[in-house]
Design an enzyme around this catalytic site. Structure first.
Site, PDB file in Angstrom:
ATOM      1  N   SER A 101     -68.462   2.811 -32.773  1.00  0.00           N
ATOM      2  CA  SER A 101     -68.707   3.673 -33.925  1.00  0.00           C
ATOM      3  C   SER A 101     -67.497   4.536 -34.270  1.00  0.00           C
ATOM      4  O   SER A 101     -67.429   5.118 -35.358  1.00  0.00           O
ATOM      5  CB  SER A 101     -69.920   4.575 -33.666  1.00  0.00           C
ATOM      6  OG  SER A 101     -69.669   5.463 -32.586  1.00  0.00           O
ATOM      7  N   ARG A 102     -66.523   4.612 -33.350  1.00  0.00           N
ATOM      8  CA  ARG A 102     -65.351   5.461 -33.609  1.00  0.00           C
ATOM      9  C   ARG A 102     -64.187   5.031 -32.733  1.00  0.00           C
ATOM     10  O   ARG A 102     -64.313   4.186 -31.853  1.00  0.00           O
ATOM     11  CB  ARG A 102     -65.687   6.930 -33.351  1.00  0.00           C
ATOM     12  CG  ARG A 102     -66.143   7.204 -31.918  1.00  0.00           C
ATOM     13  CD  ARG A 102     -66.506   8.648 -31.735  1.00  0.00           C
ATOM     14  NE  ARG A 102     -66.938   8.925 -30.366  1.00  0.00           N
ATOM     15  CZ  ARG A 102     -67.196  10.145 -29.902  1.00  0.00           C
ATOM     16  NH1 ARG A 102     -67.084  11.188 -30.700  1.00  0.00           N
ATOM     17  NH2 ARG A 102     -67.572  10.312 -28.652  1.00  0.00           N
ATOM     18  N   ASP A 156     -77.484   2.143 -24.818  1.00  0.00           N
ATOM     19  CA  ASP A 156     -76.684   2.766 -23.769  1.00  0.00           C
ATOM     20  C   ASP A 156     -76.280   1.662 -22.806  1.00  0.00           C
ATOM     21  O   ASP A 156     -77.128   1.068 -22.136  1.00  0.00           O
ATOM     22  CB  ASP A 156     -77.515   3.828 -23.054  1.00  0.00           C
ATOM     23  CG  ASP A 156     -76.749   4.550 -21.952  1.00  0.00           C
ATOM     24  OD1 ASP A 156     -75.662   4.090 -21.563  1.00  0.00           O
ATOM     25  OD2 ASP A 156     -77.264   5.576 -21.458  1.00  0.00           O
ATOM     26  N   TYR A 169     -62.519   9.295 -14.206  1.00  0.00           N
ATOM     27  CA  TYR A 169     -62.104   8.379 -15.273  1.00  0.00           C
ATOM     28  C   TYR A 169     -61.013   7.442 -14.771  1.00  0.00           C
ATOM     29  O   TYR A 169     -61.073   6.223 -14.981  1.00  0.00           O
ATOM     30  CB  TYR A 169     -61.605   9.189 -16.469  1.00  0.00           C
ATOM     31  CG  TYR A 169     -61.069   8.362 -17.612  1.00  0.00           C
ATOM     32  CD1 TYR A 169     -61.920   7.809 -18.568  1.00  0.00           C
ATOM     33  CD2 TYR A 169     -59.690   8.132 -17.744  1.00  0.00           C
ATOM     34  CE1 TYR A 169     -61.422   7.049 -19.618  1.00  0.00           C
ATOM     35  CE2 TYR A 169     -59.189   7.383 -18.789  1.00  0.00           C
ATOM     36  CZ  TYR A 169     -60.054   6.845 -19.726  1.00  0.00           C
ATOM     37  OH  TYR A 169     -59.552   6.082 -20.765  1.00  0.00           O
ATOM     38  N   ALA A 215     -60.338   6.560 -11.703  1.00  0.00           N
ATOM     39  CA  ALA A 215     -60.905   5.628 -10.727  1.00  0.00           C
ATOM     40  C   ALA A 215     -61.700   4.520 -11.420  1.00  0.00           C
ATOM     41  O   ALA A 215     -61.637   3.345 -11.025  1.00  0.00           O
ATOM     42  CB  ALA A 215     -61.791   6.375  -9.736  1.00  0.00           C
TER      43      ALA A 215
END
Length: 248
Positions: free
Chosen positions: A14-15, A63, A156, A158
């Site tokens: 979406s972005r 998700d 992040y 890792a």
């Protein structure tokens, strides 16, 4: 590159980088599935943009860290298109925080999205790719998973290192029918940088040989190359796209 009538799923599209990747595939004739977790407004905007090119476009809220969500999304894609040709695992999160203030829940949320999410989508999409004996999977990692290490994003970093390893394992698992590769961007000019100070961003640009951050479209260029037949003999690799950050 021509992706006419190919079915492409881009997670977290979406972005940012995912949005640019989705638009580029649409411009090349692909039928694109937009995936988002919460930002419905931006997802609808990008869906309209892609539809304006005359391509079929599907927008699905899921998700990627939820197995039920992933199974339902893949089932919906197969029901509509009958196949998935290309998967771009782009969905990811970063929760920057001081090392001593970081908690277990931060780690769990990051790893659930950045690693388990890739595993789940690759597992369920890969099943149908194997049936067709064709597929391309491109994982969006980061130079943070290689050597640009920042303690305030330890989870992040890792997760992105783990994703590079997972790319190799998936390439072995899905050989010889599915090419699995990763792209490791350095700094990219996206909204993820909005909370960082200008002085810090300027200091980071000085470390890059090209003295600027990448545009998201420049990452999309590499993704489309790996998804094309021109990259049919590249498998299990991670392509670094950092403007010379390692050498700066």
């Amino acid at each position: 590159m021509n992706f006419k009538n190919k079915v492409v799923l881009v997670t977290g599209s979406s972005r940012g980088i995912g949005r640019s990747i989705a638009v580029r595939f649409a411009k090349e004739g692909a039928n694109v599935v937009i995936n988002y977790r919460s930002n419905e407004k931006e997802a609808n905007v990008i869906t309209e943009i892609i539809s304006s090119y005359g391509n079929d476009c599907m927008c699905y809220k899921a998700d990627v860290s939820s197995e039920d969500d992933v199974k339902n999304m893949i089932d919906a894609i197969i029901k509509k298109y009958g196949r998935i040709d290309i998967l771009v695992n782009n969905a990811g999160i970063a929760i920057d925080n001081d090392f001593q203030d970081r908690g277990v829940n931060d780690w769990k949320e990051t790893l659930n999205t950045n690693l388990i999410g890739v595993f789940l989508v690759s597992k369920y999409a890969g099943k149908y790719m194997l049936e067709k004996k064709y597929g391309k999977i491109i994982n969006i990692s980061s130079t943070n998973g290689i050597d640009t290490i920042y303690p305030y994003s330890i989870d992040y970093d890792a997760s992105k290192a783990g994703l590079i390893n997972m790319t190799k394992n998936l390439a072995i698992e899905y050989a010889p029918f599915i090419n699995v590769n990763a792209v490791a961007p350095g700094w990219v000019d996206t909204g993820m940088n909005d909370d960082l100070s200008k002085s810090y961003l300027d200091s980071e640009k000085e470390k890059i040989l090209l003295k600027r951050f990448a545009d998201a479209e420049e990452i999309a260029d590499v993704v489309l190359f790996l998804a094309s037949d021109k990259a049919r003999y590249i498998d299990g690799e991670t392509i670094r796209v950092d403007g010379g950050l390692k050498l700066g």
